[in-house]
Write a protein that holds these residues in place. Sequence first.
Motif, PDB file in Angstrom:
ATOM      1  N   PRO A 257       0.786  -1.236   0.000  1.00 56.66           N
ATOM      2  CA  PRO A 257       0.000   0.000   0.000  1.00 56.66           C
ATOM      3  C   PRO A 257       0.813   1.279   0.000  1.00 56.66           C
ATOM      4  CG  PRO A 257      -0.078  -1.061   2.154  1.00 56.66           C
ATOM      5  CD  PRO A 257       0.569  -2.036   1.224  1.00 56.66           C
ATOM      6  N   ASP A 258       2.122   1.210   0.266  1.00 57.98           N
ATOM      7  CA  ASP A 258       2.909   2.442   0.355  1.00 57.98           C
ATOM      8  C   ASP A 258       3.532   2.854  -0.968  1.00 57.98           C
ATOM      9  OD1 ASP A 258       4.671   0.231   0.419  1.00 57.98           O
ATOM     10  OD2 ASP A 258       6.231   1.454   1.355  1.00 57.98           O
ATOM     11  N   ALA A 259       3.510   1.981  -1.974  1.00 60.61           N
ATOM     12  CA  ALA A 259       4.159   2.314  -3.255  1.00 60.61           C
ATOM     13  C   ALA A 259       3.746   1.292  -4.298  1.00 60.61           C
ATOM     14  CB  ALA A 259       5.685   2.339  -3.105  1.00 60.61           C
ATOM     15  N   GLY A 260       3.936   1.654  -5.574  1.00 61.02           N
ATOM     16  CA  GLY A 260       3.637   0.709  -6.646  1.00 61.02           C
ATOM     17  C   GLY A 260       2.943   1.391  -7.810  1.00 61.02           C
ATOM     18  N   ASP A 261       3.237   0.926  -9.008  1.00 62.39           N
ATOM     19  CA  ASP A 261       2.650   1.505 -10.207  1.00 62.39           C
ATOM     20  C   ASP A 261       1.847   0.417 -10.924  1.00 62.39           C
ATOM     21  OD1 ASP A 261       2.036   3.409 -12.074  1.00 62.39           O
ATOM     22  OD2 ASP A 261       4.058   3.686 -12.827  1.00 62.39           O
ATOM     23  N   GLN A 262       2.292  -0.039 -12.076  1.00 61.38           N
ATOM     24  CA  GLN A 262       1.567  -1.073 -12.804  1.00 61.38           C
ATOM     25  C   GLN A 262       1.922  -2.483 -12.286  1.00 61.38           C
ATOM     26  OE1 GLN A 262       0.230   1.848 -13.989  1.00 61.38           O
ATOM     27  NE2 GLN A 262       2.144   2.067 -15.130  1.00 61.38           N
ATOM     28  N   GLY A 263       0.978  -3.392 -12.426  1.00 62.53           N
ATOM     29  CA  GLY A 263       1.311  -4.796 -12.212  1.00 62.53           C
ATOM     30  C   GLY A 263       2.199  -5.285 -13.337  1.00 62.53           C
ATOM     31  N   ILE A 264       1.699  -5.185 -14.572  1.00 67.16           N
ATOM     32  CA  ILE A 264       2.469  -5.463 -15.778  1.00 67.16           C
ATOM     33  C   ILE A 264       2.549  -4.189 -16.597  1.00 67.16           C
ATOM     34  CG2 ILE A 264       2.454  -6.666 -18.007  1.00 67.16           C
ATOM     35  CD1 ILE A 264       1.156  -9.047 -16.609  1.00 67.16           C
ATOM     36  N   GLU A 265       3.753  -3.803 -16.991  1.00 68.78           N
ATOM     37  CA  GLU A 265       3.939  -2.715 -17.954  1.00 68.78           C
ATOM     38  C   GLU A 265       4.648  -3.300 -19.165  1.00 68.78           C
ATOM     39  OE1 GLU A 265       4.774   1.573 -16.967  1.00 68.78           O
ATOM     40  OE2 GLU A 265       6.719   1.016 -17.835  1.00 68.78           O
ATOM     41  N   GLY A 302      -3.558  -2.777 -13.643  1.00 72.52           N
ATOM     42  CA  GLY A 302      -3.138  -4.174 -13.559  1.00 72.52           C
ATOM     43  C   GLY A 302      -2.242  -4.566 -14.718  1.00 72.52           C
ATOM     44  N   MET A 303      -2.705  -4.316 -15.944  1.00 77.27           N
ATOM     45  CA  MET A 303      -1.919  -4.615 -17.142  1.00 77.27           C
ATOM     46  C   MET A 303      -1.964  -3.413 -18.077  1.00 77.27           C
ATOM     47  SD  MET A 303      -2.713  -8.626 -18.002  1.00 77.27           S
ATOM     48  CE  MET A 303      -4.491  -8.435 -18.141  1.00 77.27           C
ATOM     49  N   THR A 319      -7.074  -7.953  -9.568  1.00 74.99           N
ATOM     50  CA  THR A 319      -8.000  -7.513  -8.538  1.00 74.99           C
ATOM     51  C   THR A 319      -7.405  -6.389  -7.702  1.00 74.99           C
ATOM     52  OG1 THR A 319      -9.371  -8.272  -6.675  1.00 74.99           O
ATOM     53  CG2 THR A 319      -7.203  -9.296  -6.907  1.00 74.99           C
ATOM     54  N   ASN A 320      -8.300  -5.491  -7.265  1.00 76.03           N
ATOM     55  CA  ASN A 320      -7.971  -4.428  -6.311  1.00 76.03           C
ATOM     56  C   ASN A 320      -6.991  -3.403  -6.881  1.00 76.03           C
ATOM     57  OD1 ASN A 320      -8.708  -3.495  -3.713  1.00 76.03           O
ATOM     58  ND2 ASN A 320      -6.703  -4.087  -2.904  1.00 76.03           N
ATOM     59  N   MET A 321      -7.078  -3.131  -8.181  1.00 71.28           N
ATOM     60  CA  MET A 321      -6.225  -2.106  -8.784  1.00 71.28           C
ATOM     61  C   MET A 321      -6.863  -0.732  -8.603  1.00 71.28           C
ATOM     62  SD  MET A 321      -3.674  -3.873  -9.669  1.00 71.28           S
ATOM     63  CE  MET A 321      -2.769  -2.420 -10.210  1.00 71.28           C
ATOM     64  N   GLY A 322      -6.034   0.274  -8.321  1.00 70.44           N
ATOM     65  CA  GLY A 322      -6.526   1.591  -7.956  1.00 70.44           C
ATOM     66  C   GLY A 322      -7.056   2.411  -9.110  1.00 70.44           C
ATOM     67  N   GLU A 323      -6.548   2.171 -10.341  1.00 69.36           N
ATOM     68  CA  GLU A 323      -7.041   2.924 -11.495  1.00 69.36           C
ATOM     69  C   GLU A 323      -7.903   2.048 -12.393  1.00 69.36           C
ATOM     70  OE1 GLU A 323      -5.403   5.447 -15.379  1.00 69.36           O
ATOM     71  OE2 GLU A 323      -4.078   5.116 -13.659  1.00 69.36           O
ATOM     72  N   ALA A 324      -7.355   0.950 -12.886  1.00 70.52           N
ATOM     73  CA  ALA A 324      -8.108   0.074 -13.778  1.00 70.52           C
ATOM     74  C   ALA A 324      -7.427  -1.276 -13.851  1.00 70.52           C
ATOM     75  CB  ALA A 324      -8.213   0.672 -15.176  1.00 70.52           C
ATOM     76  N   THR A 358     -11.012  -0.451  -9.335  1.00 74.62           N
ATOM     77  CA  THR A 358     -11.700   0.834  -9.413  1.00 74.62           C
ATOM     78  C   THR A 358     -12.445   0.971 -10.732  1.00 74.62           C
ATOM     79  OG1 THR A 358     -10.134   1.862  -7.917  1.00 74.62           O
ATOM     80  CG2 THR A 358     -11.373   3.333  -9.357  1.00 74.62           C
ATOM     81  N   ALA A 359     -11.862   0.454 -11.800  1.00 78.24           N
ATOM     82  CA  ALA A 359     -12.532   0.413 -13.107  1.00 78.24           C
ATOM     83  C   ALA A 359     -12.008  -0.804 -13.860  1.00 78.24           C
ATOM     84  CB  ALA A 359     -12.255   1.684 -13.900  1.00 78.24           C
ATOM     85  N   LEU A 360     -12.793  -1.266 -14.826  1.00 79.88           N
ATOM     86  CA  LEU A 360     -12.330  -2.371 -15.661  1.00 79.88           C
ATOM     87  C   LEU A 360     -11.245  -1.904 -16.611  1.00 79.88           C
ATOM     88  CD1 LEU A 360     -12.499  -5.260 -16.783  1.00 79.88           C
ATOM     89  CD2 LEU A 360     -14.341  -4.467 -18.297  1.00 79.88           C
ATOM     90  N   VAL A 361     -11.495  -0.781 -17.285  1.00 80.40           N
ATOM     91  CA  VAL A 361     -10.526  -0.282 -18.268  1.00 80.40           C
ATOM     92  C   VAL A 361     -10.250   1.193 -17.989  1.00 80.40           C
ATOM     93  CG1 VAL A 361     -11.249  -1.925 -20.037  1.00 80.40           C
ATOM     94  CG2 VAL A 361     -12.327   0.329 -19.938  1.00 80.40           C
ATOM     95  N   ALA A 362      -9.079   1.639 -18.409  1.00 78.23           N
ATOM     96  CA  ALA A 362      -8.716   3.048 -18.290  1.00 78.23           C
ATOM     97  C   ALA A 362      -9.253   3.826 -19.485  1.00 78.23           C
ATOM     98  CB  ALA A 362      -7.202   3.190 -18.199  1.00 78.23           C
ATOM     99  N   ASP A 363      -9.252   5.146 -19.362  1.00 83.54           N
ATOM    100  CA  ASP A 363      -9.692   5.978 -20.483  1.00 83.54           C
ATOM    101  C   ASP A 363      -8.775   5.767 -21.678  1.00 83.54           C
ATOM    102  OD1 ASP A 363     -11.721   7.042 -18.963  1.00 83.54           O
ATOM    103  OD2 ASP A 363     -10.546   8.777 -18.324  1.00 83.54           O
ATOM    104  N   ASP A 364      -9.362   5.731 -22.857  1.00 82.76           N
ATOM    105  CA  ASP A 364      -8.600   5.478 -24.071  1.00 82.76           C
ATOM    106  C   ASP A 364      -8.043   6.757 -24.677  1.00 82.76           C
ATOM    107  OD1 ASP A 364      -8.812   2.551 -24.690  1.00 82.76           O
ATOM    108  OD2 ASP A 364     -10.937   3.004 -24.485  1.00 82.76           O
TER     109      ASP A 364
END
Length: 443
Positions: A257-265, A302-303, A319-324, A358-364
């Motif tokens: 919870p203190d840091a982290g960006d993408q699961g897979i980039e 997540g990805m 699961t449990n991704m903050g943006e999408a 938080t959402a299934l997909v991010a804004d395109d």
Amino acid sequence: MKKSDWFLRFLLAGTVLGLTIGLAGCSDDDDDNNNTTGSNDEVVVLQGTYVDNMTLTADNEYLLRGGVFIGSPDMSVPAVLTIEPGTVIYGESSTNGMLVINRGSKIMAEGTASAPIVFTSDKAVGSRTRSDWGGLIINGQAPLNSGEEAYGEGGTGSYGGALPHDNSGVLKYVRVEFAGREISPDNELNGIAFQGVGDGTTVDYIQVHKGKDDGVEFFGGTVCVKHVLISGCADDCFDWTDGWQGKAQFVALLQHPDAGDQGIEADNNAEDNDATPRSFPTLYNVTILGAAQSTTGMSDIGMLLREGTGAVIQNAIITNMGEAAIDVDHEATFMNAWDGSALNGNLVVDNCIFYSNTALVADDDADMPFTTADFVQTMNTHNHFDVNPGLMSTDVTSPNLVPTNSQTGATPPSDGFFDASATYIGAFGSTNWAASWTTNVSN
């Protein structure tokens, strides 16, 4: 082994290119930089470049002082570094200790579940943190799409070539803790960097824990990995670019919870999104657990699939991704999924569980040929689920990512690498392969 024996052994058999041999046993009390906590009295200092075969034994502990390179950088004198099960290697914080396996050389690090090989910080337990030392870097001779060869970030040497089946050795039951360091902006060391590494290399049961930058990053190459746990990294957990065409199965990505960006980039090439060989890995059985409740807002996507990457990703829990859960960026990436008239199979994300993000997909991005929602919900619809996988424990201090509500997904390929019996969704079936040899400590 006595200090004098070590010194004589390397004086007679070892050569250092333009550097002084730095092998000198010392007790923990002899050196303020060696604030280690192991039970052994001997700490052997490694520094410079070694061009003769050597073995690190579990009855000693080792300190990486500055950049430690195995084999000559021009490949004229290859070397093999063998590491016994249970061996502990410390990266010296004050000198940015790191271990680099040069092209043509090998690391044979075969630990066991009861005696893993551990690369960790030289700081005292309780004082360790991300970025304490540099990390582990392996340079191979497999193809890239950024040129015939490239030079690694952080002064980690040349990599790349024309040997997709190149063999850089073995990593098995290996932990890398508290590593990764920014040398300068966009010049960073990861927990483990696979730089142009070939698929003759064996990577099975590895953990990168509490890294400052990415957990593992693949810079081109074809290396395949299995049973991978990335936990608590400050940036992306699992990252690829420059034409990685390997395989991965049983990959667990756990954000803190203190840091982290993408699961897979996932990237192909930032300068030329259609550069070849195109990044096109195949992944089965993945679990990505974000930290959406984080007050830092650092748990993002997540990805993230972008810059022209291809991929086949099946049987994943996100699961449990903050943006999408998923985002697809750049036209070249979209066109890997759709050639304008039909699916072409070069970008597939299917048979997945997307739950409580938080959402299934991010804004395109604007002017894309279709949306990420189309990609997920219409073009890849074989078996997506919106169900709680019931992970046994999502507590980062005692995680157990075995699902209690398992679902059936796709059958992995029977190609000699994948376990075709793992038809379940997620990195774990009914047993926790990360038990006993991994760590969850915060410092």
